[in-house]
Design an enzyme around this catalytic site. Structure first.
Site, PDB file in Angstrom:
ATOM      1  N   HIS A 135       4.661   0.232   0.068  1.00  0.00           N
ATOM      2  CA  HIS A 135       5.499  -0.492   1.012  1.00  0.00           C
ATOM      3  C   HIS A 135       4.710  -1.636   1.646  1.00  0.00           C
ATOM      4  CE1 HIS A 135       3.604   2.866   3.128  1.00  0.00           C
ATOM      5  NE2 HIS A 135       3.590   2.099   4.202  1.00  0.00           N
TER       6      HIS A 135
ATOM      7  N   HIS B  26       0.838  -1.206   0.000  1.00  0.00           N
ATOM      8  CA  HIS B  26       0.000   0.000   0.000  1.00  0.00           C
ATOM      9  C   HIS B  26       0.867   1.248   0.000  1.00  0.00           C
ATOM     10  CE1 HIS B  26       1.159  -0.475   4.195  1.00  0.00           C
ATOM     11  NE2 HIS B  26       0.875   0.811   4.386  1.00  0.00           N
TER      12      HIS B  26
ATOM     13  N   ASP C 240       0.506   5.028   1.949  1.00  0.00           N
ATOM     14  CA  ASP C 240      -0.222   5.422   3.152  1.00  0.00           C
ATOM     15  C   ASP C 240      -1.422   6.310   2.828  1.00  0.00           C
ATOM     16  OD1 ASP C 240       1.368   4.028   4.993  1.00  0.00           O
ATOM     17  OD2 ASP C 240       2.833   5.657   5.101  1.00  0.00           O
TER      18      ASP C 240
ATOM     19  N   ARG D 152       5.507   6.958  13.118  1.00  0.00           N
ATOM     20  CA  ARG D 152       5.462   7.555  11.779  1.00  0.00           C
ATOM     21  C   ARG D 152       4.914   8.973  11.862  1.00  0.00           C
ATOM     22  NH1 ARG D 152       1.213   4.841   7.992  1.00  0.00           N
ATOM     23  NH2 ARG D 152      -0.079   6.617   8.522  1.00  0.00           N
TER      24      ARG D 152
END
Ligand SMILES: [Fe+2]
Length: 319
Positions: free
Chosen positions: A256, A100, A102, A271
């Site tokens: 990723h 995916h 983000d 994150r």
């Protein structure tokens, strides 16, 4: 601490993407020329890695993120620190073992993600990135032409249990209550023109529900076809985390995948995501939020995709 005396070096780690940047101590006080070097490396290599950034805490992590743009909160998941730090914890059910980019279920999804390793398992738990610009560039011309004309609907309301057969009932409940508490539907072009590099990138990943205008079977076949080009091993790079590592990726040019192979060992990362803009396809059409009417305000700060409403209305052509 000044980095002025240390030369910044950039060393490729994969043929298609990924580079290690050395000679930088990340923080909110980096000189502008160092930030420019990091940004250039990021745009060129799509994901850049920094070792030994153990000095970073939530605040310094966010302060560094601000040098790349405006931090944004996740649209539905509460932060780890009441600000912009998003928790990616093994005990949270947060094993992102699906390809995916983000937050693509909102129009103006993040441009950059800055991920910091806090607790790393004794084995496994690597992350893979794939280059969605080279995935497009290497397609045969007829497939490029096909992709250019497609649009796809992305949503955070996907079948979590079907994708994670071993999921615990409490994790499923948490997913429904938190991650999918507001159900977003956004239509994006399948090929996005990158706003900074001008490259064409494939905008797909696990938030995609379907290709607009196609039946389920045709949609699935095309999604598998294009996604297969993204995921080819030659089109990826793999990172073995150490505590104190930081990875920054261009979320507009990569997907990723967090490899879920560290059994029950703890894995904890933080994150910070940086605001992006509304994608534009090769035909000049922008992404459109289909539901809800606008991206709601999170408890703190601004949401990823918050620029949606005005941007979409601005970008909607009269024709
Ligand atoms: Fe992710």
């Amino acid at each position: 601490m000044s980095t002025a005396t240390t030369p910044v070096t950039v060393q490729k780690v994969g043929g298609r993407l990924g580079a290690v940047v050395s000679g930088v101590r990340l923080g909110g006080d980096l000189p502008a020329e160092t930030v420019a070097e990091i940004r250039a490396a990021l745009l060129q290599h799509k994901v850049v890695f920094f070792r030994g950034q153990d000095h970073l805490d939530e605040e310094a992590h966010e302060a560094f993120g601000r040098l790349l743009g405006t931090p944004v909160a996740h649209p539905t998941v509460p932060s780890a620190d009441g600000r912009y730090s998003f928790p990616i914890d093994s005990d949270y059910g947060g094993r992102a073992n699906q390809w995916h980019s983000d937050v693509t279920f909102v129009p103006a999804y993040p441009a950059f993600s800055v991920l910091r390793a806090v607790v790393i398992p004794p084995y496994g738990g690597n992350t893979l990135w794939a280059n969605t610009a080279t995935a497009y560039e290497k397609l045969p011309e007829p497939l490029q032409a096909l992709a250019d004309g497609l649009r796809a609907v992305h949503s955070n309301d996907y079948d979590y249990a079907a994708l994670r057969p071993g999921v615990l009932p409490e994790q499923l409940a948490r997913f429904r209550e938190v991650f999918a508490s507001t159900k977003f539907l956004t239509e994006h072009p399948v090929v996005r023109v990158h706003p900074e590099t001008g490259e064409r990138t494939l905008l797909l990943g696990n938030f995609v529900q379907r290709i607009s205008g196609l039946t389920g079977a045709d949609s699935r076949a095309l999604l598998d076809l294009f996604q297969g080009h993204i995921e080819r091993p030659e089109n990826t790079v793999r990172w073995q985390w150490q505590v104190g590592d930081v990875a920054i990726w261009d979320n507009r040019a990569t997907q990723h995948y967090g490899v879920d192979d560290s059994d029950d060992h703890e894995r904890k990362l933080r994150r910070v995501t940086i605001d992006g803009d509304v994608p534009v396809g090769v035909d000049g059409r922008s992404s459109v939020l289909l539901a809800p009417e606008s991206v709601p305000d999170p408890a703190f700060g601004i949401a990823s995709g918050d620029s949606t409403t005005s941007e979409t209305s601005k970008a909607s052509p009269a024709a």
